[in-house]
Design a protein around this motif. Sequence first.
Motif, short mmCIF file in Angstrom:
data_model
loop_
_atom_site.label_atom_id
_atom_site.label_comp_id
_atom_site.label_asym_id
_atom_site.label_seq_id
_atom_site.Cartn_x
_atom_site.Cartn_y
_atom_site.Cartn_z
N THR A 266 5.27 -17.48 47.28
CA THR A 266 6.69 -17.15 47.36
C THR A 266 7.52 -18.04 46.44
O THR A 266 8.74 -17.99 46.46
N SER A 267 6.86 -18.84 45.64
CA SER A 267 7.56 -19.76 44.74
C SER A 267 7.10 -19.57 43.31
O SER A 267 5.90 -19.41 43.05
N ARG A 268 8.03 -19.64 42.37
CA ARG A 268 7.66 -19.58 40.96
C ARG A 268 6.98 -20.86 40.52
O ARG A 268 6.28 -20.88 39.50
N SER A 269 7.17 -21.94 41.25
CA SER A 269 6.55 -23.21 40.89
C SER A 269 5.15 -23.26 41.48
O SER A 269 4.98 -23.17 42.70
N VAL A 270 4.16 -23.38 40.61
CA VAL A 270 2.77 -23.37 41.07
C VAL A 270 2.02 -24.56 40.48
O VAL A 270 2.50 -25.23 39.56
N ASP A 271 0.84 -24.81 41.01
CA ASP A 271 -0.05 -25.84 40.49
C ASP A 271 -1.23 -25.19 39.79
O ASP A 271 -1.81 -24.22 40.29
N LEU A 272 -1.57 -25.71 38.65
CA LEU A 272 -2.74 -25.22 37.91
C LEU A 272 -3.84 -26.26 37.97
O LEU A 272 -3.59 -27.46 37.79
N TYR A 273 -5.06 -25.80 38.22
CA TYR A 273 -6.24 -26.66 38.08
C TYR A 273 -6.96 -26.17 36.83
O TYR A 273 -7.41 -25.02 36.77
N VAL A 274 -7.06 -27.04 35.84
CA VAL A 274 -7.63 -26.65 34.55
C VAL A 274 -8.96 -27.38 34.36
O VAL A 274 -8.99 -28.61 34.18
#
Length: 361
Positions: A266-274
């Motif tokens: 529900t949020s545009r702010s996300v976490d990426l695991y690269v």
Amino acid sequence: MLGSMAGSKRTVSGERSNPAQDSVRRRGSVPCAVWLAMGAGMMATLCGGPAISQSRASLSASLPEARSDTPPPLAVRPTFEEILGTTEPGVPSPSFEDQVLEIVNQERWTNGMLAPLKGNAELATAAEGHSQAMAERNFFSHCDLDTGTLPSQRTAAAGYVGNGSAENAAAGQSTPVSVMATWMGSTGHRNNILSTSRRELGIGYFFQGGDQNNVRLDLVDPTCVHESLGGPYGHYWTQNFGFRSTSDSDPNVYPVVIDREAFATTSRSVDLYVYGSSWASEMRIRNAGGVWTNWMPHATDTSWQLSSGNGLKTVEVELRNAAMQVLTSLDSIHLDAPISDLFDDGFELGLSSWDVVHPTP
């Protein structure tokens, strides 16, 4: 082999050490359950609106023609959807496979904050095919009892370029929560789920209505020969785990995972695991179809902002090493954010500019 009887439920289990092996859909209710793990070894247990966008012109055209004896109509004000140009269909419901993937990564976080596994389409194709084959052809085994194929052969046939030899299988559990509880309660399956040598996962679920007690069981050895009959189970599950290396000639070697592979946010702010810290020195990121960031030092954990508007969002990552070789990866997530959170600079309705008022005579 050990067995016990308790009412209508039966339980048997068996495990064989196999050093040659690489480590690693429809609701219903059936009385039995069984599960297998293949990786470091094999283990099995059996138990008893349409778009409503309207232009200003079309809004005006829909009003009655102004006449001197007609009072002016009320102002016509558009809805949020009319201003945005369409109605969003909303986030679809996650499948059983989607739910299992989320639970897997929750377990990996709970048990040592391990890196998340990325869902992989080819592995999922292999897993789905095996679950369906077991259900429709009445067998339960890591080996297809009719064709003799093993997990690595099925994943390769599905197009997976890499190591896809690790597999979990289960039958009888009617929900993602129950099958994951079964697997996490068994050492062999748990080891596959928590393995740090795997980066990708495919899940397959198939429901067989009218399942019978004629399921051929190959529980102890991967000999492709059944030892007994069991069932009915109804629900058949498979997990195929995999990883790729740069020698596999695949540009998607190192996955990127959004919010630990959550189905929606529900949020545009996300976490990426690269992935790729041992290979890449730099990376750059963009939302699909957008502008790339500048090249930046590789970072395993990175915060990111999804593009405006709800719907399925895709994030792309490019990795570059010291030799200037480039590898690519992408991941997607459903965004279902409140209207006020969908735009970069906020959103203010200038409704007065959309008012339609007939002049008085």
